[in-house]
Design an enzyme around this catalytic site. Structure first.
Site, mmCIF file in Angstrom:
data_model
loop_
_atom_site.group_PDB
_atom_site.id
_atom_site.type_symbol
_atom_site.label_atom_id
_atom_site.label_comp_id
_atom_site.label_asym_id
_atom_site.label_seq_id
_atom_site.Cartn_x
_atom_site.Cartn_y
_atom_site.Cartn_z
ATOM 1 N N ASN A 130 43.678 45.160 -4.230
ATOM 2 C CA ASN A 130 42.851 44.498 -5.242
ATOM 3 C C ASN A 130 42.542 43.118 -4.639
ATOM 4 O O ASN A 130 43.437 42.276 -4.536
ATOM 5 C CB ASN A 130 43.662 44.402 -6.546
ATOM 6 C CG ASN A 130 42.837 43.891 -7.704
ATOM 7 O OD1 ASN A 130 41.790 43.285 -7.508
ATOM 8 N ND2 ASN A 130 43.344 44.093 -8.913
ATOM 9 N N GLU A 190 47.786 49.797 -11.903
ATOM 10 C CA GLU A 190 47.608 48.978 -10.686
ATOM 11 C C GLU A 190 48.730 49.219 -9.679
ATOM 12 O O GLU A 190 48.517 49.183 -8.477
ATOM 13 C CB GLU A 190 47.518 47.497 -11.048
ATOM 14 C CG GLU A 190 46.222 47.149 -11.764
ATOM 15 C CD GLU A 190 45.983 45.667 -11.809
ATOM 16 O OE1 GLU A 190 45.913 45.045 -10.745
ATOM 17 O OE2 GLU A 190 45.879 45.131 -12.927
ATOM 18 N N LYS A 240 45.673 40.776 -4.096
ATOM 19 C CA LYS A 240 46.500 40.506 -5.292
ATOM 20 C C LYS A 240 47.984 40.805 -5.050
ATOM 21 O O LYS A 240 48.346 41.898 -4.589
ATOM 22 C CB LYS A 240 45.978 41.334 -6.464
ATOM 23 C CG LYS A 240 46.622 41.033 -7.806
ATOM 24 C CD LYS A 240 45.874 41.793 -8.902
ATOM 25 C CE LYS A 240 46.433 41.563 -10.281
ATOM 26 N NZ LYS A 240 45.665 42.307 -11.305
ATOM 27 N N ASN A 258 40.695 41.132 -15.635
ATOM 28 C CA ASN A 258 40.384 42.206 -16.591
ATOM 29 C C ASN A 258 41.623 42.292 -17.465
ATOM 30 O O ASN A 258 42.672 42.764 -17.002
ATOM 31 C CB ASN A 258 40.249 43.574 -15.901
ATOM 32 C CG ASN A 258 38.959 43.746 -15.127
ATOM 33 O OD1 ASN A 258 37.996 44.350 -15.595
ATOM 34 N ND2 ASN A 258 38.946 43.229 -13.907
ATOM 35 N N GLU A 276 37.518 39.891 -11.557
ATOM 36 C CA GLU A 276 38.316 40.825 -10.750
ATOM 37 C C GLU A 276 37.627 42.193 -10.775
ATOM 38 O O GLU A 276 37.049 42.565 -11.798
ATOM 39 C CB GLU A 276 39.708 40.937 -11.400
ATOM 40 C CG GLU A 276 40.635 41.966 -10.797
ATOM 41 C CD GLU A 276 41.882 42.228 -11.682
ATOM 42 O OE1 GLU A 276 41.750 42.331 -12.921
ATOM 43 O OE2 GLU A 276 42.983 42.303 -11.116
ATOM 44 N N CYS A 287 43.753 37.761 -11.781
ATOM 45 C CA CYS A 287 44.217 38.213 -13.094
ATOM 46 C C CYS A 287 45.679 37.923 -13.394
ATOM 47 O O CYS A 287 46.041 36.806 -13.702
ATOM 48 C CB CYS A 287 43.896 39.682 -13.291
ATOM 49 S SG CYS A 287 44.016 40.113 -15.034
HETATM 50 N N1 CDT Z 1 44.203 43.114 -14.373
HETATM 51 C C1 CDT Z 1 45.337 42.531 -14.799
HETATM 52 O O1 CDT Z 1 46.132 42.033 -14.001
HETATM 53 N N2 CDT Z 1 45.575 42.540 -16.135
HETATM 54 C C2 CDT Z 1 46.772 42.075 -16.753
HETATM 55 C C3 CDT Z 1 47.043 42.859 -17.965
HETATM 56 C C4 CDT Z 1 48.089 43.810 -17.803
HETATM 57 S S1 CDT Z 1 49.685 43.137 -17.776
HETATM 58 C C5 CDT Z 1 50.703 44.441 -18.105
HETATM 59 C C6 CDT Z 1 46.752 40.600 -17.175
HETATM 60 O O2 CDT Z 1 47.728 39.895 -16.912
HETATM 61 O O3 CDT Z 1 45.796 40.176 -17.819
#
Ligand code: CDT
Length: 313
Positions: free
Chosen positions: A107, A143, A124, A194, A47, A169
């Site tokens: 995203n 985000e 996303k 990420n 991502e 993600c």
């Molecule tokens: N980038 C991303 O969506 N990361 C989320 C972590 C934050 S959730 C509060 C994940 O689900 O890995």
């Protein structure tokens, strides 16, 4: 692509804020070439692959972060990746921040086939984190401030003869995503991520952070009789730590390949799409066994609520 092929997941080690697109694309090409040498015909990247994970930064003026977004895809800086992939006959999935001509921020991820043509796009849907500044934390997770909720739904696209679905993600933690893709006949679900160790309001032990990541991939694959391939951006990024664990999961729910490092690393799996068939014909024969008339709450209700009365007289 054949029903059996080599699939690569290209984990990308941390990208520092000062690292420009040219340097990042050179790293991606090296991972692409390593994947090709190992016989892969498709590569999954993370991502927001082209930059550091910028939602960790608060800016009063959101447009101050526009330099992290791509206004077109491919653009001059990313074109060398498209060119090299086409020359090698390798398709790929790539996540990046998208700024549309009418000023919308998403995203986003794309699917590119072995001729270099973009075959699908996803924006996303499940945006985690918060929109307001959180005080006294090592990093924000903004985000919800910097991206709009995706407006393309969960599509399945034909890429070199294979039906591929995408997500990004946090989407991987939501069972609805895999089911909507599987109902459209997806053979393979690809995703980038990420996952920072420190997220405001979301504390997990380090082992649980990895466990819940892998658990989500495995459950999605098994319960939907699909292959799942996930590539992370991993390691240290501007003082923040992102988990590794890039992996390929078979429809049995078993992890068949997994990154061992937190840096740039290619993981290649021998994928046979037909391994889904026994599951699709038995325990997860959707047409025979699903009972959607009992699932209406899933779309009628968003948050948790009170029990719905059951008349069992
Ligand atoms: N980038 C991303 O969506 N990361 C989320 C972590 C934050 S959730 C509060 C994940 O689900 O890995």
């Amino acid at each position: 692509m054949q029903r059996a092929f080599n699939l690569a997941v290209a984990q990308v080690g941390g990208i520092q804020p000062g690292e420009d697109r040219k340097a990042v694309v050179a790293r991606l090409i090296s991972l692409l070439e390593a994947s090709h040498r190992r016989g892969a015909s498709f590569v999954v990247y993370p991502e927001l692959t082209l930059t550091t994970f910028f939602p960790r930064y608060w800016r009063d003026d959101c447009s101050a972060l526009d330099s992290y977004f791509e206004r077109e895809m491919p653009n001059a800086e990313v074109q060398p990746l498209f060119d090299r992939a086409k020359a090698l006959g390798v398709g790929f999935y790539l996540g990046y921040a998208e700024l549309t001509p009418d000023g919308r921020h998403f995203n986003t991820s794309i699917l590119v086939d072995s001729t270099g043509a973009i075959r699908g796009k996803y924006r996303k849907v499940h945006l985690p984190g918060h929109a307001d500044r959180v005080e006294d934390v090592p990093a924000q997770h903004l985000e919800k401030r910097y991206f709009e909720v995706g407006d393309l739904g969960f599509g399945v696209f034909e890429v070199d003869g294979i039906r591929v679905g995408m997500c990004l993600c946090n989407d991987r933690r939501w069972p609805e995503v895999y089911r909507v893709l599987a109902l459209q006949g997806a053979d393979l679900v690809v995703l980038g991520y990420n996952t920072p160790m420190e997220v405001p309001g979301w504390r997990e032990e380090p082992h649980a952070k990895m466990e819940t990541h892998l658990l989500s991939l495995r459950a999605g694959a098994y319960q939907n009789a699909v292959w799942v391939a996930a590539a992370g951006k991993s390691g240290d990024e501007d003082g923040a730590h992102l988990i590794g664990g890039s992996a390929v999961v078979a429809p049995s729910g078993e992890i068949v390949a997994r990154a061992r490092s937190e840096g740039d690393e290619v993981v290649v799996a021998d994928v046979d799409l037909d391994l889904s068939e026994p599951y699709r014909q038995s325990v997860f024969n959707f047409a025979a066994h699903r009972r959607p008339e009992n699932y209406s709450l899933i779309v009628d209700r968003v948050g948790r609520g009170d029990p719905v009365p059951v008349d069992f007289s």
